[in-house]
Design a protein around this motif. Structure first.
Motif, mmCIF file in Angstrom:
data_model
loop_
_atom_site.group_PDB
_atom_site.id
_atom_site.type_symbol
_atom_site.label_atom_id
_atom_site.label_comp_id
_atom_site.label_asym_id
_atom_site.label_seq_id
_atom_site.Cartn_x
_atom_site.Cartn_y
_atom_site.Cartn_z
ATOM 1 N N GLN A 25 -6.332 -12.646 22.965
ATOM 2 C CA GLN A 25 -5.931 -12.511 24.361
ATOM 3 C C GLN A 25 -4.773 -11.537 24.513
ATOM 4 O OE1 GLN A 25 -3.407 -14.080 26.687
ATOM 5 N NE2 GLN A 25 -4.661 -13.632 28.496
ATOM 6 N N ALA A 26 -3.912 -11.457 23.474
ATOM 7 C CA ALA A 26 -2.820 -10.479 23.490
ATOM 8 C C ALA A 26 -3.369 -9.053 23.378
ATOM 9 C CB ALA A 26 -1.847 -10.762 22.352
ATOM 10 N N LEU A 27 -4.471 -8.900 22.630
ATOM 11 C CA LEU A 27 -5.100 -7.585 22.495
ATOM 12 C C LEU A 27 -5.915 -7.207 23.735
ATOM 13 C CD1 LEU A 27 -6.301 -7.851 18.780
ATOM 14 C CD2 LEU A 27 -4.597 -6.239 19.647
ATOM 15 N N PHE A 28 -6.505 -8.217 24.373
ATOM 16 C CA PHE A 28 -7.347 -7.978 25.558
ATOM 17 C C PHE A 28 -6.885 -8.902 26.684
ATOM 18 C CE2 PHE A 28 -9.838 -7.327 21.659
ATOM 19 C CZ PHE A 28 -10.186 -5.991 21.806
ATOM 20 N N PRO A 29 -5.748 -8.600 27.295
ATOM 21 C CA PRO A 29 -5.133 -9.516 28.265
ATOM 22 C C PRO A 29 -5.970 -9.785 29.508
ATOM 23 C CG PRO A 29 -4.007 -7.386 28.234
ATOM 24 C CD PRO A 29 -4.930 -7.395 27.076
ATOM 25 N N ILE B 111 -7.315 -9.233 4.626
ATOM 26 C CA ILE B 111 -6.734 -8.686 5.858
ATOM 27 C C ILE B 111 -5.343 -9.255 6.084
ATOM 28 C CG2 ILE B 111 -6.952 -8.651 8.380
ATOM 29 C CD1 ILE B 111 -10.008 -8.671 7.968
ATOM 30 N N LEU B 112 -5.209 -10.554 5.873
ATOM 31 C CA LEU B 112 -3.902 -11.206 6.050
ATOM 32 C C LEU B 112 -2.871 -10.642 5.078
ATOM 33 C CD1 LEU B 112 -2.357 -13.448 7.540
ATOM 34 C CD2 LEU B 112 -3.157 -15.051 5.792
ATOM 35 N N PHE B 113 -3.299 -10.398 3.832
ATOM 36 C CA PHE B 113 -2.374 -9.857 2.834
ATOM 37 C C PHE B 113 -1.888 -8.469 3.247
ATOM 38 C CE2 PHE B 113 -1.091 -7.711 -1.015
ATOM 39 C CZ PHE B 113 -0.411 -8.702 -1.728
ATOM 40 N N VAL B 114 -2.824 -7.605 3.627
ATOM 41 C CA VAL B 114 -2.451 -6.234 3.997
ATOM 42 C C VAL B 114 -1.503 -6.231 5.193
ATOM 43 C CG1 VAL B 114 -3.346 -4.065 4.920
ATOM 44 C CG2 VAL B 114 -4.525 -5.190 3.031
ATOM 45 N N THR B 115 -1.798 -7.059 6.188
ATOM 46 C CA THR B 115 -0.996 -7.014 7.414
ATOM 47 C C THR B 115 0.351 -7.706 7.264
ATOM 48 O OG1 THR B 115 -2.218 -8.971 8.211
ATOM 49 C CG2 THR B 115 -2.980 -6.810 8.944
ATOM 50 N N VAL C 204 2.856 -14.223 19.130
ATOM 51 C CA VAL C 204 2.572 -13.226 20.167
ATOM 52 C C VAL C 204 3.879 -12.556 20.592
ATOM 53 C CG1 VAL C 204 1.667 -12.850 22.492
ATOM 54 C CG2 VAL C 204 0.545 -14.489 20.963
ATOM 55 N N GLN C 205 4.959 -13.345 20.683
ATOM 56 C CA GLN C 205 6.264 -12.772 20.989
ATOM 57 C C GLN C 205 6.677 -11.770 19.920
ATOM 58 O OE1 GLN C 205 8.251 -16.783 21.737
ATOM 59 N NE2 GLN C 205 9.447 -15.445 23.047
ATOM 60 N N LEU C 206 6.394 -12.101 18.656
ATOM 61 C CA LEU C 206 6.736 -11.188 17.568
ATOM 62 C C LEU C 206 5.982 -9.874 17.727
ATOM 63 C CD1 LEU C 206 8.063 -10.480 14.871
ATOM 64 C CD2 LEU C 206 6.162 -11.620 13.721
ATOM 65 N N ALA C 207 4.724 -9.957 18.137
ATOM 66 C CA ALA C 207 3.944 -8.733 18.363
ATOM 67 C C ALA C 207 4.599 -7.860 19.434
ATOM 68 C CB ALA C 207 2.513 -9.088 18.765
ATOM 69 N N ASP C 208 5.147 -8.507 20.466
ATOM 70 C CA ASP C 208 5.853 -7.751 21.507
ATOM 71 C C ASP C 208 7.099 -7.073 20.943
ATOM 72 O OD1 ASP C 208 3.983 -8.576 23.347
ATOM 73 O OD2 ASP C 208 5.158 -10.309 24.024
ATOM 74 N N VAL C 209 7.823 -7.796 20.083
ATOM 75 C CA VAL C 209 9.020 -7.226 19.452
ATOM 76 C C VAL C 209 8.639 -6.031 18.581
ATOM 77 C CG1 VAL C 209 10.901 -7.665 17.808
ATOM 78 C CG2 VAL C 209 10.295 -9.399 19.510
ATOM 79 N N LEU D 174 -1.302 -8.360 15.031
ATOM 80 C CA LEU D 174 -2.154 -9.295 15.764
ATOM 81 C C LEU D 174 -3.487 -9.515 15.049
ATOM 82 C CD1 LEU D 174 -1.468 -8.201 19.455
ATOM 83 C CD2 LEU D 174 -0.850 -10.385 18.399
ATOM 84 N N ILE D 175 -3.993 -8.488 14.386
ATOM 85 C CA ILE D 175 -5.222 -8.640 13.595
ATOM 86 C C ILE D 175 -4.967 -9.609 12.435
ATOM 87 C CG2 ILE D 175 -6.827 -7.440 12.054
ATOM 88 C CD1 ILE D 175 -6.491 -4.972 13.901
ATOM 89 N N GLY D 176 -3.809 -9.478 11.779
ATOM 90 C CA GLY D 176 -3.451 -10.405 10.715
ATOM 91 C C GLY D 176 -3.279 -11.820 11.231
ATOM 92 N N PHE D 177 -2.661 -11.958 12.403
ATOM 93 C CA PHE D 177 -2.502 -13.261 13.053
ATOM 94 C C PHE D 177 -3.873 -13.892 13.289
ATOM 95 C CE2 PHE D 177 -0.803 -15.162 17.363
ATOM 96 C CZ PHE D 177 -1.164 -16.438 16.950
ATOM 97 N N PHE D 178 -4.825 -13.113 13.796
ATOM 98 C CA PHE D 178 -6.172 -13.633 14.023
ATOM 99 C C PHE D 178 -6.825 -14.046 12.703
ATOM 100 C CE2 PHE D 178 -10.776 -12.857 14.053
ATOM 101 C CZ PHE D 178 -11.155 -13.816 14.980
#
Length: 418
Positions: free
Chosen positions: A115-119, A156-160, A266-271, A285-289
């Motif tokens: 939702q953060a990627l596609f608000p 993916i999680l490791f890379v991100t 999501v707040q961290l992504a904004d920062v 956000l991809i890693g978060f997902f």
């Protein structure tokens, strides 16, 4: 020649690692990431030692689960049934209530980064899609497919996540100092929670079922299982330490406070977007997902396997192959239970009574698991060569004691609101 053969055998063992990847991908959800992130934001590197202790505790606990399954040739439910009907009376309501509430939690956590990627798309739409896609994948696929997908997601999680920590250039001196056990003011229960939260709750018990699904069924696989288990929780520790570094380097130094829920990520992504631009934010956000969705897939499969075995033991069935359990009505019934009733909680606030009961049962499960394993692995139920030694018993006692304290604190918090 002998040395070359030994090296080939060593490589072959590493290629067999799999259940550990699944349990690591399942256990490291958004909750663990945000807890370590907030720890770094509030206390810098001071609580790094707690992450290390948490990994050691979980290695001891998961090793005990795997050893019971392989040494006894039975599932954890066979062991619990032998301890008395009270174990099933506790577990039955727990797994149903846990599944009902966790289903909504997992779907919401998977939806937040999307939702953060596609608000423009409502959160509930992504949440329902996450639940339905998880249902479809687990319904039509077996363990080998799950292991392959989880390997991709954890990559993916490791890379991100680890890449972001390296990108922020951690202070290695402060990082090393954080290995010295200290508890800053007002951090005791937060520290215990950080130790207890590194890598899963009920998924610890599911590890034994994934070990069997891999094709490991007897004591000859215990050595392999131990390597697999260590890889799992070292990997888990790397992820949690990486998020603690992000919290310490990005947030603590700038005095930026985040909320403790999944919204904190999501707040961290904004920062990150403000500090480094859109690309870094999107990658995170991809890693978060990947973290959230891998937990959803792991629970949809592993806990449904547990429920199928639980129902089978109640009905008096002898041990069945994992492949048979994966296609059983009980397995698929619990998949549906995780998915559809939980969607109701996406539309309404969770009733306070349900939250209290869920919190108490959830906090009680880990000491229940630790102390019942300690009993089973020190009795005649386990073949003598594979009974717990002093190191395993100390690890299980520490785990049980730690989770008992956390359980008491959770009950107090739920009842008093403090």
């Amino acid at each position: 020649m002998a040395q070359q053969e030994q090296q080939e055998q060593y490589k072959a063992r590493w290629r067999l690692i799999g259940p550990g990847i699944v349990v690591a991908a399942t256990g490291v959800g958004s909750g663990d990431l945000v807890a370590s992130l907030v720890a770094g934001e509030r206390f810098g590197y001071t609580l790094l030692w707690a992450v290390v202790v948490g990994c050691i505790v979980k290695i001891a606990l998961a090793e005990a689960v795997g050893r019971w399954h392989l040494a006894s040739g039975q599932s954890i439910f066979d062991g619990w049934r032998g301890m008395g009907v009270w174990t099933f009376v506790f577990f039955g309501p727990y797994i149903l209530l846990w599944g009902f509430v966790y289903g909504a939690t997992a779907m919401s956590a998977s939806a937040l980064p999307l939702q953060a990627l596609f608000p423009a798309v409502p959160l509930w739409v992504f949440a329902i899609l996450a639940g339905l896609s998880g249902l479809a994948f687990v319904w039509f696929n077996r363990y080998p497919a799950l292991e392959r997908v989880m390997t991709v997601l954890i990559g993916i999680l490791f890379v991100t996540v680890v890449g972001l920590a390296i990108f922020l250039l951690p202070d290695l001196g402060s990082l090393a100092a954080g290995l010295v056990p200290t508890t800053p003011p007002d951090s005791l229960f937060y520290t215990l929670g950080l130790i207890g939260g590194v890598g899963g709750t009920i998924t610890m018990a599911a590890y034994g079922f994934w070990v069997n699904a891999k094709g490991w069924h007897d004591a000859g696989w215990i050595r392999m299982m131990r390597l697999d288990n260590r890889v799992a929780y070292i990997t888990t520790g790397v992820f949690v330490v990486a998020m603690l570094i992000v919290g310490a380097e990005l947030l603590n130094s700038a005095q930026i406070a985040l909320t403790e829920g999944d919204e904190g990520l999501v707040q961290l992504a904004d920062v990150l977007q403000e500090r480094f631009g859109t690309f870094i934010s999107v990658v995170f956000l991809i890693g978060f997902f990947a973290a959230a969705y891998s937990s959803l897939l792991g629970v949809w499969h592993g806990v449904s396997l547990m429920f199928a075995d639980f129902v089978g033991k109640i009905r008096g069935h002898t041990e069945r192959p994992v492949e048979e359990r994966e296609s059983s009505w009980a397995f698929r019934a619990f998949l549906l239970w995780l998915t559809f009733p939980s969607m109701l909680l996406l539309l309404f606030d969770r009733p306070i009574t349900l939250v209290i009961v869920y919190g108490v049962l959830g906090a009680a499960f880990m000491p229940f698991l630790a102390f019942t394993l300690m009993w089973l692995l020190n009795t005649r139920r386990t073949p003598a060569p594979w009974r717990s030694g002093i190191v395993s018993n100390i690890g299980l006692a520490i785990a049980g004691g730690l989770f008992l304290v956390l359980c008491a604190n959770e009950i107090y918090s739920q009842l008093t609101g403090v």
